[in-house]
Design a protein around this motif. Structure first.
Motif, PDB file in Angstrom:
ATOM      1  N   PRO A 480       0.810  -1.228   0.000  1.00  0.00           N
ATOM      2  CA  PRO A 480       0.000   0.000   0.000  1.00  0.00           C
ATOM      3  C   PRO A 480       0.841   1.277   0.000  1.00  0.00           C
ATOM      4  N   MET A 481       1.891   1.325   0.821  1.00  0.00           N
ATOM      5  CA  MET A 481       2.712   2.534   0.885  1.00  0.00           C
ATOM      6  C   MET A 481       3.450   2.754  -0.429  1.00  0.00           C
ATOM      7  N   GLN A 482       4.037   1.698  -1.002  1.00  0.00           N
ATOM      8  CA  GLN A 482       4.745   1.856  -2.259  1.00  0.00           C
ATOM      9  C   GLN A 482       3.789   2.196  -3.389  1.00  0.00           C
ATOM     10  N   SER A 483       2.572   1.628  -3.358  1.00  0.00           N
ATOM     11  CA  SER A 483       1.559   1.970  -4.364  1.00  0.00           C
ATOM     12  C   SER A 483       1.215   3.448  -4.303  1.00  0.00           C
ATOM     13  N   ALA A 484       1.060   3.944  -3.070  1.00  0.00           N
ATOM     14  CA  ALA A 484       0.705   5.353  -2.901  1.00  0.00           C
ATOM     15  C   ALA A 484       1.835   6.273  -3.361  1.00  0.00           C
ATOM     16  N   VAL A 485       3.073   5.967  -2.936  1.00  0.00           N
ATOM     17  CA  VAL A 485       4.217   6.811  -3.312  1.00  0.00           C
ATOM     18  C   VAL A 485       4.432   6.766  -4.822  1.00  0.00           C
ATOM     19  N   ASN A 486       4.472   5.556  -5.390  1.00  0.00           N
ATOM     20  CA  ASN A 486       4.622   5.438  -6.843  1.00  0.00           C
ATOM     21  C   ASN A 486       3.510   6.179  -7.573  1.00  0.00           C
ATOM     22  N   GLY A 487       2.273   5.970  -7.111  1.00  0.00           N
ATOM     23  CA  GLY A 487       1.132   6.576  -7.791  1.00  0.00           C
ATOM     24  C   GLY A 487       1.184   8.087  -7.787  1.00  0.00           C
ATOM     25  N   VAL A 488       1.504   8.667  -6.628  1.00  0.00           N
ATOM     26  CA  VAL A 488       1.567  10.128  -6.531  1.00  0.00           C
ATOM     27  C   VAL A 488       2.691  10.674  -7.405  1.00  0.00           C
ATOM     28  N   LEU A 489       3.847  10.023  -7.382  1.00  0.00           N
ATOM     29  CA  LEU A 489       4.988  10.515  -8.167  1.00  0.00           C
ATOM     30  C   LEU A 489       4.726  10.403  -9.666  1.00  0.00           C
ATOM     31  N   ILE A 490       4.138   9.300 -10.120  1.00  0.00           N
ATOM     32  CA  ILE A 490       3.811   9.154 -11.544  1.00  0.00           C
ATOM     33  C   ILE A 490       2.756  10.175 -11.944  1.00  0.00           C
ATOM     34  N   HIS A 491       1.763  10.378 -11.093  1.00  0.00           N
ATOM     35  CA  HIS A 491       0.713  11.379 -11.337  1.00  0.00           C
ATOM     36  C   HIS A 491       1.317  12.773 -11.475  1.00  0.00           C
ATOM     37  N   GLN A 492       2.220  13.121 -10.552  1.00  0.00           N
ATOM     38  CA  GLN A 492       2.857  14.436 -10.604  1.00  0.00           C
ATOM     39  C   GLN A 492       3.715  14.593 -11.858  1.00  0.00           C
ATOM     40  N   ARG A 493       4.460  13.548 -12.197  1.00  0.00           N
ATOM     41  CA  ARG A 493       5.318  13.632 -13.379  1.00  0.00           C
ATOM     42  C   ARG A 493       4.485  13.737 -14.651  1.00  0.00           C
TER      43      ARG A 493
END
Length: 525
Positions: A480-493
């Motif tokens: 869950p934590m890695q999904s959230a971090v990855n998701g936010v960073l990909i979304h921002q990029r």
């Protein structure tokens, strides 16, 4: 990831540098000022123009001493148009020492005076003619409210800033700190030259714009102290995305099957945005459960979706979910009044990302005592500020609801997000111009900050897209934590790529850049 610390931690590092490593305060101040000024020269587009008027606004503390060293360094580099404005009545020994040096060098120094909520005419004239203003009024030692005179001075600096002066804050914008409410009067700078490590206070959503571009300078703090410093959060960038290697033979059944509960008569576009974002993030299959009144419209518009129309009152049981799906996404465009379905989804104990009306529905089940706060499987909540406050009000947590709003201090804001995530045993994704991700599932909560500050992402459907990206990672067995971090960073990029190409865009324009953001990370592995 880069460490963020409290101002108290930095003050302790400063104290230990002096008392344990015997680095004299004047040495620290010297290096802070000299390195800080050269950092300004390196990062400012105005720095190469030596005829510019440089105004150094100097308080009485060590922050003011750092700023005086900068003024002296500008003089020694041959800059001629230098003015020093002095404020404050309690002058530290180190600051007084550097006042004397600047005076003996013959630098123009003027004591600011205050009358009837205004500064004296000569100080006004100096500031109005400034090309660059160095803000050294107050540093991390500020406690509580600024007095009326300082608020008046800051207000005038803000006026000059709006008409074109470039403002550099020394260590921290005056009026900002961990324990000071984010709405207090404070300087808004273009460049913040901070010492030692970045401060977590800079990333309070209400404060972030005040700090401008943040550059770190080490004023000779020992590396061992910096490395062992207690972290309040970690600052993540796109380089921190962690991707698992995918086999070239992987196909849809090996790339995660997501169950999406979304959409309503009012919001028929949300399921499309969420599902497309999941596909563009690598998900192999997405099955949508939605009201039968809108199912046909969505199906015609999104042929890749497996659409399951639901008649009024029909509930998908947990037994229909377990063993068929890898993760669940709930809430985009869903609207309220779906407690029975939410209960079934929670009881499946499948990994879930919950957004929008799903968050309020989850809170309602807890408030009705139909589930306990921690009675669920892996769960990610992705509220924007209004949704978080609504959730806390439903949960009857008015004090926390107050602390996470803009009137709180950075310190109380961070503590409150942590308390919420731990109490609910969730990964909390607080969506704002700065995104805070808190893992409340561990005994030692991890806080990760993503510095967005991309107003082009503030568009309808952007949050639905983020839900789809996070859900895609969750369905492919990321934590869950890695999904959230990855998701936010990909979304921002993806938002940056879309902004650079289109400037403004809608949610569909954002989605077309998600795969490109993902590809960038794969290419750099």
């Amino acid at each position: 990831m880069e460490s963020l610390v409290t101002t108290q931690v930095l003050e302790n590092i400063d104290s230990k540098s002096i008392n344990e490593f015997l680095i004299h305060p004047l040495i620290l101040m010297e290096h802070a000022g000299v390195k800080g000024f050269h950092s300004f020269l390196e990062h400012s587009s105005k720095a190469f123009l030596p005829h510019h008027s440089l105004v150094f606004v100097v308080g009485g503390g060590n922050n003011g001493g750092d700023t005086l060293v900068m003024a002296r360094e500008a003089y020694l580099l041959g800059m001629k148009n230098i003015h020093i404005l002095l404020v404050g009545t309690h002058i530290s020994n180190s600051c007084n020492h550097h006042r004397s040096i600047c005076s003996h060098l013959g630098l123009d120094m003027h004591e600011v005076s205050f009358t009837q909520e205004s500064i004296d005419p000569h100080s006004k004239e100096i500031l109005q003619q400034a090309d660059v203003i160095f803000d050294g009024i107050s540093g991390t030692g500020l406690r509580g409210k600024m007095n009326e005179s300082m608020r008046c001075l800051i207000s005038f600096i803000e006026e000059v800033h709006t008409i074109g002066a470039y403002v550099v804050s020394v260590d921290i914008p005056s009026g900002c700190s961990d324990s000071i409410v984010a709405t207090q009067s404070h300087v808004h700078c273009d460049l913040c030259i901070t010492f030692g490590l970045k401060k977590s206070a800079a990333y309070h959503p209400m404060s972030r714009t005040a700090y401008g571009d943040i550059v770190v300078v080490n004023p000779s703090f020992p590396h061992s102290l910096l490395e062992k410093a207690q972290k309040s959060a970690l600052l993540a960038t796109i380089d921190d995305v962690v991707l698992k290697k995918m086999d070239s033979s992987d196909y849809k059944n090996k790339r995660g099957h997501l169950a999406l509960f979304a959409g309503s008569l009012t919001y028929t576009g949300a399921p499309k945005i969420t599902s497309l974002s999941a596909f563009h993030s690598g998900a192999g299959l997405v099955s949508l459960y939605c009201d039968e009144q809108v199912a046909q419209v969505i199906k015609e518009d999104s042929p890749s979706l497996i659409v399951h129309p639901l008649s009024r009152g029909k509930i998908i049981s947990r037994d229909s979910l377990v063993g068929f799906y890898d993760a669940i996404a709930i809430g985009p465009g869903w609207q309220i009044g779906r407690e029975e379905q939410m209960l079934s989804l929670i009881e499946s104990h499948l990994p879930i990302v919950c957004d929008a009306d799903g968050i309020a529905t989850f809170a309602t089940l807890i408030a009705q005592k139909r589930i306990e706060m921690k009675e669920h499987g892996p769960l990610i909540l992705t509220p924007h500020p209004g949704e978080l406050v609504k959730m806390l009000e439903i949960l009857n947590m008015p004090l926390l609801a107050q602390e996470v709003q803009v009137m709180g201090t950075p310190e109380s804001f961070i503590e409150s997000l942590t308390k919420i995530a731990v109490a609910l045993r969730v990964v909390l994704v607080y969506k704002s111009n700065v995104v805070w991700i808190v893992d409340g599932c561990d005994n030692h909560p991890t806080l990760v900050v993503v510095d967005g500050s991309n107003n082009a992402l503030g568009v309808a459907g952007s949050g639905d897209a983020l839900t789809g990206i996070i859900a895609s990672f969750l369905a492919r067995d990321y934590s869950p934590m890695q999904s959230a971090v990855n998701g936010v960073l990909i979304h921002q990029r993806a938002g940056v790529l879309a902004r650079d190409e289109l400037r403004w865009f809608d949610a569909l324009g954002l989605i077309t850049h998600i795969g490109l953001a993902y590809k960038e990370r794969e290419d750099k592995k």
